[in-house]
Design a protein around this motif. Structure first.
Motif, PDB file in Angstrom:
ATOM      1  N   ILE A 227      52.771  45.880 -25.432  1.00 22.67           N
ATOM      2  CA  ILE A 227      53.027  47.317 -25.259  1.00 22.67           C
ATOM      3  C   ILE A 227      51.746  48.105 -25.521  1.00 22.67           C
ATOM      4  O   ILE A 227      51.423  49.057 -24.803  1.00 22.67           O
ATOM      5  CB  ILE A 227      54.149  47.784 -26.195  1.00 22.67           C
ATOM      6  CG1 ILE A 227      55.455  47.077 -25.847  1.00 22.67           C
ATOM      7  CG2 ILE A 227      54.336  49.296 -26.105  1.00 22.67           C
ATOM      8  CD1 ILE A 227      56.589  47.377 -26.818  1.00 22.67           C
ATOM      9  N   ALA A 228      50.987  47.690 -26.557  1.00 26.60           N
ATOM     10  CA  ALA A 228      49.723  48.361 -26.870  1.00 26.60           C
ATOM     11  C   ALA A 228      48.726  48.220 -25.721  1.00 26.60           C
ATOM     12  O   ALA A 228      47.943  49.140 -25.461  1.00 26.60           O
ATOM     13  CB  ALA A 228      49.135  47.791 -28.158  1.00 26.60           C
ATOM     14  N   CYS A 229      48.745  47.085 -25.023  1.00 23.24           N
ATOM     15  CA  CYS A 229      47.825  46.875 -23.898  1.00 23.24           C
ATOM     16  C   CYS A 229      48.095  47.870 -22.770  1.00 23.24           C
ATOM     17  O   CYS A 229      47.162  48.460 -22.214  1.00 23.24           O
ATOM     18  CB  CYS A 229      47.960  45.447 -23.370  1.00 23.24           C
ATOM     19  SG  CYS A 229      47.244  44.189 -24.442  1.00 23.24           S
ATOM     20  N   PHE A 230      49.365  48.040 -22.419  1.00 24.23           N
ATOM     21  CA  PHE A 230      49.703  48.983 -21.349  1.00 24.23           C
ATOM     22  C   PHE A 230      49.417  50.420 -21.763  1.00 24.23           C
ATOM     23  O   PHE A 230      48.888  51.215 -20.981  1.00 24.23           O
ATOM     24  CB  PHE A 230      51.169  48.811 -20.942  1.00 24.23           C
ATOM     25  CG  PHE A 230      51.420  47.653 -20.031  1.00 24.23           C
ATOM     26  CD1 PHE A 230      51.240  47.769 -18.660  1.00 24.23           C
ATOM     27  CD2 PHE A 230      51.808  46.423 -20.539  1.00 24.23           C
ATOM     28  CE1 PHE A 230      51.454  46.700 -17.809  1.00 24.23           C
ATOM     29  CE2 PHE A 230      52.017  45.341 -19.708  1.00 24.23           C
ATOM     30  CZ  PHE A 230      51.845  45.479 -18.332  1.00 24.23           C
ATOM     31  N   SER A 231      49.747  50.751 -22.998  1.00 24.56           N
ATOM     32  CA  SER A 231      49.482  52.118 -23.461  1.00 24.56           C
ATOM     33  C   SER A 231      47.988  52.383 -23.545  1.00 24.56           C
ATOM     34  O   SER A 231      47.521  53.470 -23.206  1.00 24.56           O
ATOM     35  CB  SER A 231      50.149  52.344 -24.823  1.00 24.56           C
ATOM     36  OG  SER A 231      49.597  51.501 -25.803  1.00 24.56           O
ATOM     37  N   SER A 232      47.219  51.379 -23.973  1.00 24.88           N
ATOM     38  CA  SER A 232      45.769  51.534 -24.077  1.00 24.88           C
ATOM     39  C   SER A 232      45.146  51.744 -22.698  1.00 24.88           C
ATOM     40  O   SER A 232      44.269  52.594 -22.527  1.00 24.88           O
ATOM     41  CB  SER A 232      45.163  50.290 -24.743  1.00 24.88           C
ATOM     42  OG  SER A 232      43.758  50.360 -24.735  1.00 24.88           O
TER      43      SER A 232
END
Length: 325
Positions: free
Chosen positions: A184-189
């Motif tokens: 999730i952090a990868c997509f948000s980043s």
């Protein structure tokens, strides 16, 4: 020459900051003895507040320490341009979510596995750069990204499926929760980074003013998170429960990261930022093995506890270097 020099200096600082943040955060959340742990949501808010204060000092310095000039800049660029300021609400909210997710991830994954998996943000950044900024990627670049995804999948592949001996997890917590948090952090980043790059390069506002705007929204979102998720614990023991010198080091490194990333985006771009952060994988892996002792290579083929993981570290960095150059 000066912008070019700033680009490489900011990239170098970003590598050191990323490596230090991952290791100190991991150590502070899982390996630092007994006793109550500090609240991750509180640390995020503290980092945002420190970032705002630092940016105010930098704007103050840029205007020869003139209080009148500082007040004029804040009024003209923030208060008198509400629509421009509101544009930062989207990446700010996403960054706040991402920062909280990183604490969750590092509470459930060893530093090396986290670092490799988190490099999936290079793929998401590339996809958002193509769709939002109109950038074009060549065939070899797309192939590099495809192999990068394959390497990340191999890192997360169960050890038993690859014929390796089953072993007890090196740290407490659910690896699945950690992996989901990282994804999730990868997509948000990827989205927030490209969105912020678009804003920075389409306007002439100072990077520090933009960071103040970003930090103000981050502070609001962060405070909401503190009282929604940790409100009961805050009422019992206070916002700064479990804080120590290492906690404040984590907070300072996280605040520094926001400033360095903004400088990298301003003078380089998000894909090059991804390359710089990927270099910290090697540093994180070595320190995680020799110092934190939560990353245990096997005796066969010099590989890590996940078969082929060490090879993927090397291949991934080579591929990303080719992609960026």
């Amino acid at each position: 020459m000066f912008p070019s020099r700033l680009k490489y200096v900011s990239l170098g600082v970003l590598v050191l900051q990323t490596t230090s943040l991952v290791l100190t955060m991991r150590y502070s959340r899982t390996l630092l003895g007994e006793g109550p742990r500090y609240l991750a949501s509180s640390a995020v808010v503290s980092a945002e507040l420190l970032k705002i204060l630092t940016c105010l000092l930098l704007v103050f310095y840029d205007h020869s320490f003139s209080v009148r000039a500082l007040n004029r800049v804040l009024n003209e660029e923030i208060l008198n341009k509400p629509m421009e300021t509101l544009k930062l609400a989207i990446p700010s909210g996403i960054y706040t979510l991402q920062n909280n997710l990183l604490y969750v991830a590092l509470s459930n994954l060893d530093a090396a596995t986290y670092q490799v998996t988190y490099q999936l943000k290079i793929l998401t950044t590339a996809l958002f750069s193509v769709s939002m900024l109109g950038k074009r990627l060549g065939l070899y670049q797309w192939l590099s990204l495809l192999i990068l995804m394959t390497g990340i999948a191999l890192v997360q592949w169960p050890t038993e499926s690859l014929g390796g001996p089953s072993s007890k997890p090196l740290s407490a917590g659910s690896q699945l929760v950690g992996v989901i948090a990282v994804l999730i952090a990868c997509f948000s980043s990827g989205f927030a980074g490209v969105y912020f790059e678009k804003i920075l390069k389409e306007t002439k506002q100072s990077v520090w003013v933009r960071n103040i705007q970003l930090g103000l929204f981050g502070l609001v979102f962060g405070l909401i998170g503190v009282f929604v998720y940790d409100g009961e614990r805050v009422r019992e023991s206070g916002v700064f429960q479990g804080y120590n010198s290492l906690t404040w080091t984590v907070v300072a490194l996280q605040a520094l990261g926001g400033l360095v990333i903004a400088a990298v985006i301003k003078y380089a771009d998000n894909i090059l930022k991804g390359f710089a952060t990927s270099l910290s994988i090697i540093l994180s892996t070595l320190i995680s093995y020799f110092w934190l002792k939560d990353f245990d290579p096997t005796s066969t083929s010099s590989c890590s506890r996940h078969p082929h993981q060490e090879a993927e570290f090397i291949c991934e960095n080579a591929l990303i270097m080719h992609f960026c150059l």
